[in-house]
Scaffold this motif. Sequence first.
Motif, PDB file in Angstrom:
ATOM      1  N   ASP A  42    -109.419 -71.457 -50.123  1.00  0.00           N
ATOM      2  CA  ASP A  42    -109.273 -70.327 -51.048  1.00  0.00           C
ATOM      3  C   ASP A  42    -108.628 -69.117 -50.374  1.00  0.00           C
ATOM      4  O   ASP A  42    -108.616 -68.014 -50.933  1.00  0.00           O
ATOM      5  CB  ASP A  42    -110.629 -69.937 -51.651  1.00  0.00           C
ATOM      6  N   ASP A  43    -108.068 -69.318 -49.185  1.00  0.00           N
ATOM      7  CA  ASP A  43    -107.413 -68.225 -48.454  1.00  0.00           C
ATOM      8  C   ASP A  43    -105.901 -68.444 -48.409  1.00  0.00           C
ATOM      9  O   ASP A  43    -105.396 -69.502 -48.786  1.00  0.00           O
ATOM     10  CB  ASP A  43    -107.985 -68.122 -47.038  1.00  0.00           C
ATOM     11  N   LYS A  44    -105.184 -67.432 -47.896  1.00  0.00           N
ATOM     12  CA  LYS A  44    -103.724 -67.522 -47.822  1.00  0.00           C
ATOM     13  C   LYS A  44    -103.227 -66.856 -46.542  1.00  0.00           C
ATOM     14  O   LYS A  44    -103.927 -66.066 -45.923  1.00  0.00           O
ATOM     15  CB  LYS A  44    -103.081 -66.830 -49.039  1.00  0.00           C
ATOM     16  N   LEU A  45    -101.988 -67.183 -46.172  1.00  0.00           N
ATOM     17  CA  LEU A  45    -101.333 -66.564 -45.027  1.00  0.00           C
ATOM     18  C   LEU A  45    -100.135 -65.743 -45.481  1.00  0.00           C
ATOM     19  O   LEU A  45     -99.448 -66.105 -46.445  1.00  0.00           O
ATOM     20  CB  LEU A  45    -100.846 -67.624 -44.033  1.00  0.00           C
ATOM     21  N   ILE A  59    -104.052 -74.865 -54.768  1.00  0.00           N
ATOM     22  CA  ILE A  59    -102.612 -74.735 -55.020  1.00  0.00           C
ATOM     23  C   ILE A  59    -102.070 -73.465 -54.374  1.00  0.00           C
ATOM     24  O   ILE A  59    -101.019 -73.482 -53.705  1.00  0.00           O
ATOM     25  CB  ILE A  59    -102.317 -74.732 -56.538  1.00  0.00           C
ATOM     26  N   ASN A  60    -102.782 -72.352 -54.550  1.00  0.00           N
ATOM     27  CA  ASN A  60    -102.314 -71.082 -53.965  1.00  0.00           C
ATOM     28  C   ASN A  60    -102.290 -71.137 -52.444  1.00  0.00           C
ATOM     29  O   ASN A  60    -101.390 -70.566 -51.806  1.00  0.00           O
ATOM     30  CB  ASN A  60    -103.194 -69.923 -54.438  1.00  0.00           C
ATOM     31  N   ALA A  61    -103.273 -71.803 -51.846  1.00  0.00           N
ATOM     32  CA  ALA A  61    -103.304 -71.926 -50.386  1.00  0.00           C
ATOM     33  C   ALA A  61    -102.076 -72.698 -49.898  1.00  0.00           C
ATOM     34  O   ALA A  61    -101.401 -72.286 -48.940  1.00  0.00           O
ATOM     35  CB  ALA A  61    -104.586 -72.630 -49.944  1.00  0.00           C
ATOM     36  N   ILE A  62    -101.772 -73.795 -50.565  1.00  0.00           N
ATOM     37  CA  ILE A  62    -100.621 -74.625 -50.151  1.00  0.00           C
ATOM     38  C   ILE A  62     -99.304 -73.912 -50.435  1.00  0.00           C
ATOM     39  O   ILE A  62     -98.352 -73.996 -49.639  1.00  0.00           O
ATOM     40  CB  ILE A  62    -100.685 -75.999 -50.832  1.00  0.00           C
ATOM     41  N   LEU A  63     -99.225 -73.169 -51.545  1.00  0.00           N
ATOM     42  CA  LEU A  63     -98.008 -72.411 -51.838  1.00  0.00           C
ATOM     43  C   LEU A  63     -97.741 -71.358 -50.764  1.00  0.00           C
ATOM     44  O   LEU A  63     -96.595 -71.111 -50.393  1.00  0.00           O
ATOM     45  CB  LEU A  63     -98.122 -71.740 -53.209  1.00  0.00           C
ATOM     46  N   SER A  64     -98.809 -70.740 -50.254  1.00  0.00           N
ATOM     47  CA  SER A  64     -98.629 -69.740 -49.194  1.00  0.00           C
ATOM     48  C   SER A  64     -98.081 -70.385 -47.927  1.00  0.00           C
ATOM     49  O   SER A  64     -97.399 -69.738 -47.132  1.00  0.00           O
ATOM     50  CB  SER A  64     -99.945 -69.006 -48.899  1.00  0.00           C
ATOM     51  N   LEU A  65     -98.362 -71.664 -47.748  1.00  0.00           N
ATOM     52  CA  LEU A  65     -97.836 -72.401 -46.590  1.00  0.00           C
ATOM     53  C   LEU A  65     -96.408 -72.873 -46.846  1.00  0.00           C
ATOM     54  O   LEU A  65     -95.569 -72.854 -45.946  1.00  0.00           O
ATOM     55  CB  LEU A  65     -98.748 -73.580 -46.265  1.00  0.00           C
ATOM     56  N   ASN A  66     -96.133 -73.271 -48.068  1.00  0.00           N
ATOM     57  CA  ASN A  66     -94.766 -73.668 -48.416  1.00  0.00           C
ATOM     58  C   ASN A  66     -93.808 -72.483 -48.293  1.00  0.00           C
ATOM     59  O   ASN A  66     -92.611 -72.665 -48.010  1.00  0.00           O
ATOM     60  CB  ASN A  66     -94.728 -74.216 -49.838  1.00  0.00           C
ATOM     61  N   ASN A  67     -94.335 -71.273 -48.491  1.00  0.00           N
ATOM     62  CA  ASN A  67     -93.507 -70.061 -48.416  1.00  0.00           C
ATOM     63  C   ASN A  67     -93.369 -69.518 -46.993  1.00  0.00           C
ATOM     64  O   ASN A  67     -92.771 -68.451 -46.792  1.00  0.00           O
ATOM     65  CB  ASN A  67     -94.092 -68.974 -49.317  1.00  0.00           C
ATOM     66  N   GLN A  68     -93.926 -70.206 -46.014  1.00  0.00           N
ATOM     67  CA  GLN A  68     -93.822 -69.753 -44.632  1.00  0.00           C
ATOM     68  C   GLN A  68     -92.364 -69.783 -44.165  1.00  0.00           C
ATOM     69  O   GLN A  68     -91.617 -70.705 -44.475  1.00  0.00           O
ATOM     70  CB  GLN A  68     -94.663 -70.631 -43.706  1.00  0.00           C
ATOM     71  N   THR A  69     -91.985 -68.756 -43.417  1.00  0.00           N
ATOM     72  CA  THR A  69     -90.631 -68.738 -42.846  1.00  0.00           C
ATOM     73  C   THR A  69     -90.506 -69.769 -41.731  1.00  0.00           C
ATOM     74  O   THR A  69     -89.394 -70.159 -41.375  1.00  0.00           O
ATOM     75  CB  THR A  69     -90.295 -67.338 -42.306  1.00  0.00           C
ATOM     76  N   TYR A  70     -91.629 -70.177 -41.179  1.00  0.00           N
ATOM     77  CA  TYR A  70     -91.656 -71.240 -40.171  1.00  0.00           C
ATOM     78  C   TYR A  70     -91.807 -72.565 -40.921  1.00  0.00           C
ATOM     79  O   TYR A  70     -92.796 -72.781 -41.637  1.00  0.00           O
ATOM     80  CB  TYR A  70     -92.826 -71.037 -39.212  1.00  0.00           C
ATOM     81  N   LYS A  71     -90.847 -73.453 -40.785  1.00  0.00           N
ATOM     82  CA  LYS A  71     -90.791 -74.637 -41.629  1.00  0.00           C
ATOM     83  C   LYS A  71     -91.312 -75.928 -40.997  1.00  0.00           C
ATOM     84  O   LYS A  71     -91.562 -76.902 -41.716  1.00  0.00           O
ATOM     85  CB  LYS A  71     -89.354 -74.868 -42.116  1.00  0.00           C
ATOM     86  N   ASN A  72     -91.481 -75.954 -39.686  1.00  0.00           N
ATOM     87  CA  ASN A  72     -91.922 -77.200 -39.057  1.00  0.00           C
ATOM     88  C   ASN A  72     -93.454 -77.270 -39.051  1.00  0.00           C
ATOM     89  O   ASN A  72     -94.109 -77.093 -38.021  1.00  0.00           O
ATOM     90  CB  ASN A  72     -91.373 -77.324 -37.642  1.00  0.00           C
ATOM     91  N   ILE A  73     -94.001 -77.504 -40.230  1.00  0.00           N
ATOM     92  CA  ILE A  73     -95.457 -77.567 -40.361  1.00  0.00           C
ATOM     93  C   ILE A  73     -95.852 -78.833 -41.121  1.00  0.00           C
ATOM     94  O   ILE A  73     -95.068 -79.419 -41.861  1.00  0.00           O
ATOM     95  CB  ILE A  73     -96.038 -76.338 -41.100  1.00  0.00           C
ATOM     96  N   GLU A  74     -97.089 -79.230 -40.901  1.00  0.00           N
ATOM     97  CA  GLU A  74     -97.717 -80.265 -41.716  1.00  0.00           C
ATOM     98  C   GLU A  74     -99.039 -79.701 -42.217  1.00  0.00           C
ATOM     99  O   GLU A  74     -99.668 -78.887 -41.537  1.00  0.00           O
ATOM    100  CB  GLU A  74     -97.944 -81.555 -40.918  1.00  0.00           C
ATOM    101  N   ILE A  75     -99.441 -80.100 -43.394  1.00  0.00           N
ATOM    102  CA  ILE A  75    -100.698 -79.642 -43.979  1.00  0.00           C
ATOM    103  C   ILE A  75    -101.623 -80.836 -44.111  1.00  0.00           C
ATOM    104  O   ILE A  75    -101.258 -81.852 -44.726  1.00  0.00           O
ATOM    105  CB  ILE A  75    -100.476 -79.000 -45.361  1.00  0.00           C
ATOM    106  N   ILE A  76    -102.804 -80.724 -43.531  1.00  0.00           N
ATOM    107  CA  ILE A  76    -103.778 -81.816 -43.612  1.00  0.00           C
ATOM    108  C   ILE A  76    -104.985 -81.325 -44.401  1.00  0.00           C
ATOM    109  O   ILE A  76    -105.741 -80.464 -43.950  1.00  0.00           O
ATOM    110  CB  ILE A  76    -104.208 -82.285 -42.216  1.00  0.00           C
ATOM    111  N   CYS A  77    -105.121 -81.835 -45.614  1.00  0.00           N
ATOM    112  CA  CYS A  77    -106.246 -81.491 -46.478  1.00  0.00           C
ATOM    113  C   CYS A  77    -107.311 -82.584 -46.366  1.00  0.00           C
ATOM    114  O   CYS A  77    -107.002 -83.767 -46.529  1.00  0.00           O
ATOM    115  CB  CYS A  77    -105.792 -81.378 -47.931  1.00  0.00           C
ATOM    116  N   VAL A  78    -108.526 -82.186 -46.091  1.00  0.00           N
ATOM    117  CA  VAL A  78    -109.630 -83.144 -46.041  1.00  0.00           C
ATOM    118  C   VAL A  78    -110.551 -82.861 -47.220  1.00  0.00           C
ATOM    119  O   VAL A  78    -111.211 -81.820 -47.276  1.00  0.00           O
ATOM    120  CB  VAL A  78    -110.411 -83.047 -44.718  1.00  0.00           C
ATOM    121  N   ASP A  79    -110.535 -83.774 -48.189  1.00  0.00           N
ATOM    122  CA  ASP A  79    -111.428 -83.648 -49.341  1.00  0.00           C
ATOM    123  C   ASP A  79    -112.816 -84.111 -48.912  1.00  0.00           C
ATOM    124  O   ASP A  79    -113.053 -85.295 -48.701  1.00  0.00           O
ATOM    125  CB  ASP A  79    -110.907 -84.493 -50.506  1.00  0.00           C
TER     126      ASP A  79
END
Length: 325
Positions: free
Chosen positions: A94-97, A21-41
Amino acid sequence: MKTLPLVSVLIPCYNVEKHIINAILSLNNQTYKNIEIICVDDGSTDNTNKIIKEIQLEYSFVTLISQQNKGILEARRTALNHAQGDFIVLLDADDKLESNAIYNSIQCLHEHKCNAALFEVYKVTENETHPFIIYTEHKIITGLEALKSSIGYWKISSLGVFKKSVYEKAFITFDNIKVESYNSDELLGRIALFESDKIILTDSKYYYTTNLSSNTLSFKMAWLEVFKTNKTIKEYLINNQIYAQIRSEFFNHYSIDFVRMQKHFRKNKKSLPKKDLIKYRNICLKSIRTLSFKEWLESIFNKNIPIKRKLKFLKSYLSLKLTLL
């Protein structure tokens, strides 16, 4: 930039229910908005899959792919194969940007016509955050310079925003090498650096989480596979006709790993079965053959290799060689 290119963030996930959740939140908070997130379980046995599905209900730019456990490298390959963007970012679950990391990097790539923009790296523990890889100059370097700086000590990271084509090429090269080891993802990262040709070092921050109490830091025989990776790195350098330029760095690289493995041997000597200790010591000593006798002589008399590094290696070698089991 008239149009913002799509950036695909690739996240391999294995039993990361506490972190994703924290990793994805750090991406949702990016000032750059044209992104996609691909999670591979990657075959998680906890609630990772369920949590990502819940996240998808709120964030439409998150894609979830499930597969049997194949390891981090294959999870990244799967994510790359599904990426729609022209640029990619590798992020561990488990990391963030830093919030402006992607925006700043894309700006640098566009302005300087580079193939990769590398992040600075900060280590995050339970109690503090401290610099790990910091660039004194935010400059443009070649792929060869980047590769050289990654051998031995990690003076630069292999984390950043890359053109997708760079990693597609790197995977093809990696597949031709055909090596399997626990740290083969580091080899892939180094190949990607070399394949990038033109790279810019940025001040964008990647926050790398390290849990010193984690079970992942307990002793593993698989760590010895680092010597297999080192041998493959050397072959890669030779095949690309750049080994002569990086020979000093490679000795440092090998000796650092040897000293680290000897410390693990000493620390776990009383807790491991004798047969494992014998196997461990033999693999370490056999790894000496990674360098030829001529290369060992050259390394001993090479003034570019610190005396302290040579003495540390020699002490570790003798300690391992003379240990009675």
